[in-house]
Design a protein around this motif. Structure first.
Motif, short mmCIF file in Angstrom:
data_model
loop_
_atom_site.label_atom_id
_atom_site.label_comp_id
_atom_site.label_asym_id
_atom_site.label_seq_id
_atom_site.Cartn_x
_atom_site.Cartn_y
_atom_site.Cartn_z
N GLU A 1 0.56 -0.77 -0.41
CA GLU A 1 -0.34 0.08 0.04
C GLU A 1 0.55 1.18 -0.34
O GLU A 1 0.27 2.61 -0.12
N ASN A 2 2.33 0.94 0.46
CA ASN A 2 2.81 2.50 -0.06
C ASN A 2 2.90 3.12 -0.96
O ASN A 2 3.32 4.28 -1.76
N VAL A 3 3.31 1.58 -1.99
CA VAL A 3 3.47 2.69 -3.19
C VAL A 3 2.20 3.07 -3.44
O VAL A 3 2.18 4.12 -4.18
N GLY B 1 7.38 14.17 -3.08
CA GLY B 1 7.43 13.26 -1.01
C GLY B 1 7.00 11.74 -1.52
O GLY B 1 7.95 11.02 -0.71
N PRO B 2 5.75 11.89 -1.57
CA PRO B 2 5.19 10.73 -1.32
C PRO B 2 5.45 9.47 -2.61
O PRO B 2 4.80 8.28 -2.55
N SER B 3 5.36 9.94 -3.48
CA SER B 3 5.87 9.51 -4.95
C SER B 3 6.99 8.49 -4.50
O SER B 3 7.33 7.30 -4.27
N ALA B 4 8.21 9.35 -4.40
CA ALA B 4 9.56 8.57 -3.84
C ALA B 4 9.37 8.40 -2.61
O ALA B 4 10.07 6.98 -2.02
N GLY B 5 8.81 9.14 -1.93
CA GLY B 5 8.94 8.26 0.00
C GLY B 5 8.03 6.60 -0.15
O GLY B 5 8.22 6.10 1.40
N ALA C 1 8.21 4.18 -2.59
CA ALA C 1 9.40 2.93 -2.69
C ALA C 1 10.32 2.85 -1.41
O ALA C 1 10.87 2.13 -1.49
N ILE C 2 10.73 4.38 -0.86
CA ILE C 2 12.04 4.03 -0.11
C ILE C 2 11.64 3.30 0.77
O ILE C 2 12.29 2.23 0.93
N GLY D 1 12.90 0.12 4.71
CA GLY D 1 12.15 0.61 5.78
C GLY D 1 11.47 2.14 5.83
O GLY D 1 12.12 3.30 5.74
N PHE D 2 10.48 2.43 7.25
CA PHE D 2 10.13 4.17 7.42
C PHE D 2 11.52 4.86 8.23
O PHE D 2 11.46 5.54 8.07
#
Length: 514
Positions: A128-130, A437-441, A443-444, A449-450
Motif C-alpha cells: 500500500e505504500n506505493v 515526497g509521497p511518490s519517492a517516499g 517506494a523508499i 523501511g520507514f
C-alpha cells in the motif's frame, strides 16, 4: 430599493475595496483546499486496504469450493473483519483453514476472533505504500504542471476569475471523492483537485501581495492566510478519520462540499469574478524569475521543508498500523500536534520574522525540521509521536511564513512588482515537495523501511539550511533602483528593509552616495 437592499449593496461595494475581506476569502479558500488535501490521509490507506482485502476474500468465495457434506457452511466472512461467522463441521473447517479462512468446530453459528488485531504480518499492507504514495502525489504533480500557466494568466486577466475557477474545480473534486469506489476514480479526483488548488493558491497569494504593498503588513497578512492552510491541515485528518470510522467514507466529503459552496457564494458576491481586471503593467517573465538564484533558494526552502511532511503523511499511518496496531481514528489524530504547531508557527513568525530576519527564521526552521523528522521513528506508541510531530509542524510554519513574503519582496527588489508568476513558482516548489515526497517516499519506505526514509529527508533539510544565509541581504538590480527612484516611490523603497537587522532605505543610501 428598500433600505435592506441598499445596505447590502453598500456592504458589497465596501467589501470589494476591503483588504480584510479579501484576506478572509483567501483564508477560507486555503482552509478548505487543505482540509480536502489532508482529510484523505487517514481514510485512503485504510479504505484501499479494506477494499483490496474484500476483493481477495470475494475471489476465494467465488473460486472452487471444497467438498461439502450434509452440514454445509451457510456463511463465510472476511478474515480482515477480526471475527468470522461460519457454520460447518470439523472436516470442512480444516479445508477452509487451508484457504486462509477461519472456521468453527461447531454446527451452530459462532464467532472466532482473529489471531491478531494487528495486520503487520500482511505483505499487502507494505504494498500500500506505493499505491497510496502515488495517489497522494497525483494532486501535487498535476498542480505542478498547471502552475506555470496559472501565474502568467493572472497577470493578463486578474486574480478574481482564477480564484472562482479554483472553487468550481474543488467542488467537483470533493463530490468525486465522496462517491468514488475504485482506485482509478480516487486517483482522478485527487488529480482534479490539483488544478483547483493551483488556481486558488496562486491567485490568492498574488491578490494579497497586490493589496498589501507594505512589507510588514504583507508578512502579517500572509501569516494569517497561511493560518488558514494550517487550520485546514489541523482539522482535516481527525475530521476525516472520525467521520470515516463512525459514519462512512462519503460523510466527510459531503460536509466539505457544502462548505466549498458557501465559499463560492462569498467569492461570487464580493470578488465579481465575471469582471476581467488585468494588471496595469507587464510582469517579469516566469523564466526570468526562475533564473534568479535568490528566488530559487527561497523556493527550495519551501520545497524541502514541505517534502518532510509530504513523506510523513502517506507512510506514517501504514507504519502505525504495522508497529502500533493503531485504530482508524488514531491514524488522523497522530497529525494533530503537527497541525497545531504549524498554526502557531505561521501566526507567530508571520509578525516576528520581519523583525528578527526572515532568512534567520528559515535557517532555524530547516534545521528544526530535519531534527524533528529524524526523531519520528523512535516513537513506540501514539504518545511518542507528539513531540517530533509538533516540532515538524512548528518548523515548517517558520519556513513558510518567512519564505512566502520573501518571494514578493524579491520581486519588488529585483523585478517588476507583479506577483502572479512568482507565487506560481512558490506553489510549484510547494507542489514539488508534495509530488516527490509521497511518490519517492512510498517506494523508499517499502524497500529500506520507514526509519531510513525519515533519516534521509531529515539530513536533506539540514544540509539545505545554510543556503538560507544568502537571503540575508539580497542585492537590488540597478535598473530596478533607477525605476523606483525616477517614480519617487517611498513605499517600495521602504520594502528593502525587510531582511536586514539594521534597516536601511534606498533613498537615504542614494543621498549618501551623492
Amino acid at each position: 430599493m428598500s433600505v435592506t437592499e441598499f445596505r447590502i449593496l453598500k456592504w458589497l461595494r465596501e467589501g470589494r475595496q476591503s483588504r480584510k475581506l479579501i484576506l478572509l476569502i483567501v483564508f477560507i479558500a486555503l482552509l478548505l483546499d487543505n482540509m480536502l488535501l489532508t482529510v484523505v490521509v487517514p481514510i485512503i490507506p485504510s479504505y484501499l486496504y479494506a477494499m483490496e482485502h474484500e476483493s481477495n476474500t470475494t475471489d476465494l468465495q467465488e473460486g472452487p469450493s471444497p467438498p461439502t457434506a450434509s452440514n454445509g457452511f451457510q456463511s463465510i466472512f472476511s478474515y480482515f473483519d477480526n471475527s468470522t461467522l461460519i457454520t460447518g463441521n470439523i472436516t470442512e473447517g480444516a479445508q477452509l483453514e487451508e484457504l486462509g479462512l477461519v472456521a468453527t468446530r461447531h454446527t451452530a453459528i459462532s464467532t472466532t476472533p482473529a489471531p491478531s488485531d494487528c495486520p503487520k504480518a500482511d505483505s499487502s499492507l507494505l504494498n500500500e505504500n506505493v499505491k497510496v504514495g502515488l495517489l497522494f502525489a497525483s494532486k501535487a504533480t498535476v498542480q505542478l504542471l498547471t502552475n506555470p500557466f496559472i501565474g502568467p494568466m493572472t497577470n493578463r486577466i486578474g486574480y478574481q476569475i482564477p480564484m472562482f475557477a479554483g472553487f468550481c474545480i474543488m467542488f467537483l473534486s470533493t463530490v468525486m471523492f465522496a462517491f468514488s469506489g475504485t482506485y482509478t476514480l480516487l486517483f482522478i479526483a485527487r488529480s482534479l483537485q490539483g488544478i483547483g488548488s493551483s488556481c486558488s493558491s496562486v491567485a490568492g497569494m498574488g491578490m494579497l501581495a497586490s493589496v498589501y504593498t507594505d512589507d510588514e503588513e504583507r508578512g502579517n497578512a500572509m501569516g494569517v492566510a497561511l493560518g488558514g492552510l494550517a487550520l485546514g491541515v489541523l482539522v482535516g485528518p481527525p475530521f476525516g478519520s472520525i467521520l470515516y470510522e463512525f459514519v462512512g467514507k462519503t460523510a466527510p466529503f459531503l460536509v466539505l462540499a457544502v462548505l466549498v459552496l458557501l465559499d463560492g457564494a462569498l467569492q461570487l458576491f464580493v470578488l465579481q469574478p465575471s469582471c476581467v481586471q488585468p494588471e496595469s503593467q507587464t510582469g517579469t517573465s516566469l523564466f526570468t524569475l526562475l533564473k534568479d538564484p535568490y528566488i530559487l533558494i527561497a523556493a527550495g526552502s519551501i520545497c524541502f521543508a514541505n517534502m518532510a511532511i509530504a513523506m510523513l503523511e502517506p507512510a506514517l499511518p501504514i507504519w502505525m498500523m504495522e508497529t502500533m496496531c493503531s485504530r482508524q481514528w488514531q491514524l488522523g489524530v497522530a497529525f494533530i500536534p503537527a497541525s497545531i504547531s504549524y498554526l502557531i508557527g505561521t501566526n507567530i513568525f508571520g509578525m516576528l520574522a520581519h523583525r528578527i530576519g526572515r532568512w534567520l527564521c528559515a535557517f532555524i526552521g530547516m534545521i528544526l525540521v530535519g531534527i524533528s523528522i529524524i526523531c519520528v521513528p523512535f516513537a513506540k506508541n501514539i504518545y511518542g509521536l507528539i513531540a517530533p510531530n509538533f516540532g515538524v509542524g512548528f518548523a515548517i510554519g517558520m519556513v513558510d511564513s518567512s519564505m512566502m513574503p520573501i518571494m514578493g519582496y524579491l520581486v519588488d527588489l529585483r523585478h517588476i512588482s507583479v506577483y502572479g508568476s512568482v507565487y506560481a513558482i512558490a506553489d510549484v516548489a510547494f507542489c514539488m515537495g508534495f509530488a516527490l515526497g509521497p511518490s519517492a517516499g512510498g517506494a523508499i519506505a517499502k524497500s529500506i523501511g520507514f526509519p531510513w526514509l525519515m533519516t534521509i529527508i531529515g539530513v536533506v533539510d539540514i544540509l539545505f539550511a545554510p543556503l538560507c544565509l544568502f537571503l540575508r541581504s539580497p542585492p537590488a538590480k540597478e535598473e530596478k533602483m533607477a525605476i523606483l527612484m525616477d517614480h519617487n516611490c517611498p513605499v517600495k523603497t521602504k520594502m528593502y528593509t525587510q531582511n536586514s537587522a539594521q534597516p536601511y532605505y534606498a533613498e537615504e543610501e542614494l543621498e549618501n552616495d551623492e
